[in-house]
Design a protein around this motif. Sequence first.
Motif, mmCIF file in Angstrom:
data_model
loop_
_atom_site.group_PDB
_atom_site.id
_atom_site.type_symbol
_atom_site.label_atom_id
_atom_site.label_comp_id
_atom_site.label_asym_id
_atom_site.label_seq_id
_atom_site.Cartn_x
_atom_site.Cartn_y
_atom_site.Cartn_z
ATOM 1 N N UNK A 1 17.078 -38.463 -14.136
ATOM 2 C CA UNK A 1 17.049 -37.384 -13.148
ATOM 3 C C UNK A 1 17.582 -37.863 -11.805
ATOM 4 N N UNK A 2 17.612 -36.968 -10.830
ATOM 5 C CA UNK A 2 18.200 -37.277 -9.524
ATOM 6 C C UNK A 2 17.471 -38.407 -8.811
ATOM 7 N N UNK A 3 16.186 -38.597 -9.104
ATOM 8 C CA UNK A 3 15.413 -39.666 -8.473
ATOM 9 C C UNK A 3 15.580 -41.000 -9.190
ATOM 10 N N UNK A 4 16.264 -41.015 -10.335
ATOM 11 C CA UNK A 4 16.486 -42.256 -11.078
ATOM 12 C C UNK A 4 15.441 -42.496 -12.148
ATOM 13 N N UNK A 5 14.540 -41.528 -12.393
ATOM 14 C CA UNK A 5 13.519 -41.662 -13.431
ATOM 15 C C UNK A 5 14.154 -41.446 -14.801
ATOM 16 N N UNK A 6 13.617 -42.146 -15.804
ATOM 17 C CA UNK A 6 14.195 -42.131 -17.141
ATOM 18 C C UNK A 6 13.294 -41.354 -18.096
ATOM 19 N N UNK A 7 13.922 -40.568 -18.954
ATOM 20 C CA UNK A 7 13.218 -39.908 -20.057
ATOM 21 C C UNK A 7 14.003 -40.198 -21.330
ATOM 22 N N UNK B 1 18.680 -39.315 -26.885
ATOM 23 C CA UNK B 1 19.078 -38.830 -25.565
ATOM 24 C C UNK B 1 18.287 -39.573 -24.505
ATOM 25 N N UNK B 2 19.023 -40.134 -23.554
ATOM 26 C CA UNK B 2 18.437 -40.835 -22.420
ATOM 27 C C UNK B 2 18.811 -40.054 -21.171
ATOM 28 N N UNK B 3 17.826 -39.365 -20.588
ATOM 29 C CA UNK B 3 18.076 -38.529 -19.416
ATOM 30 C C UNK B 3 17.656 -39.276 -18.157
ATOM 31 N N UNK C 1 23.077 -44.095 -28.106
ATOM 32 C CA UNK C 1 22.366 -43.547 -26.954
ATOM 33 C C UNK C 1 23.317 -42.626 -26.205
ATOM 34 N N UNK C 2 22.865 -41.408 -25.983
ATOM 35 C CA UNK C 2 23.641 -40.457 -25.198
ATOM 36 C C UNK C 2 22.981 -40.353 -23.829
ATOM 37 N N UNK C 3 23.706 -40.765 -22.799
ATOM 38 C CA UNK C 3 23.171 -40.756 -21.433
ATOM 39 C C UNK C 3 23.514 -39.432 -20.777
ATOM 40 N N UNK C 4 22.454 -38.770 -20.295
ATOM 41 C CA UNK C 4 22.614 -37.526 -19.551
ATOM 42 C C UNK C 4 22.096 -37.799 -18.143
ATOM 43 N N UNK C 5 23.001 -38.148 -17.248
ATOM 44 C CA UNK C 5 22.623 -38.513 -15.892
ATOM 45 C C UNK C 5 22.927 -37.368 -14.938
ATOM 46 N N UNK C 6 21.997 -37.104 -14.044
ATOM 47 C CA UNK C 6 22.213 -36.101 -12.995
ATOM 48 C C UNK C 6 23.368 -36.572 -12.113
ATOM 49 N N UNK C 7 24.147 -35.628 -11.590
ATOM 50 C CA UNK C 7 25.286 -36.034 -10.767
ATOM 51 C C UNK C 7 24.870 -36.670 -9.457
ATOM 52 N N UNK C 8 23.597 -36.509 -9.058
ATOM 53 C CA UNK C 8 23.122 -37.124 -7.818
ATOM 54 C C UNK C 8 22.653 -38.560 -8.024
#
Length: 138
Positions: A68-74, A64-66, A99-106
Amino acid sequence: MAGKFNRQAPKAMAEINVTPFVDVMLVLLVIFIVTAPLLVPQSMKVNLPKTVELNKTLPTKNSILAIDAAGQIAFDGKNTSDSELIQIFKVSANPNFQVQIQADQAVPYGRVAEIMALAQTNGVTKISFATTSRDRRK
């Protein structure tokens, strides 16, 4: 006698009406076309040889590749930078790695596209996106 009628015996028809014949032949043709495929497999008894399965599918490793709204990667729960992500992709790139990308909608699309490009250029061939379901009643 002036009232003599010229009656002649009816002549036999010299022409054969082929329309009913053609209709019957077309019906028979349609019946043959419909039933022929059903008859062939029953009449041909084929015993197929038994072989060992060649391609055994290995389980896919999902990571899982998350973003966040600020563009930071986890990556798998650990905060990483782009350079660390490249190293992770190079090490774990194999046909069963996904790789499963979980990107914030922002997150801007450009940031997601950058990460997809990093993954693809470093050997990752399977990328998926995670979303949540929307309530249809709204």
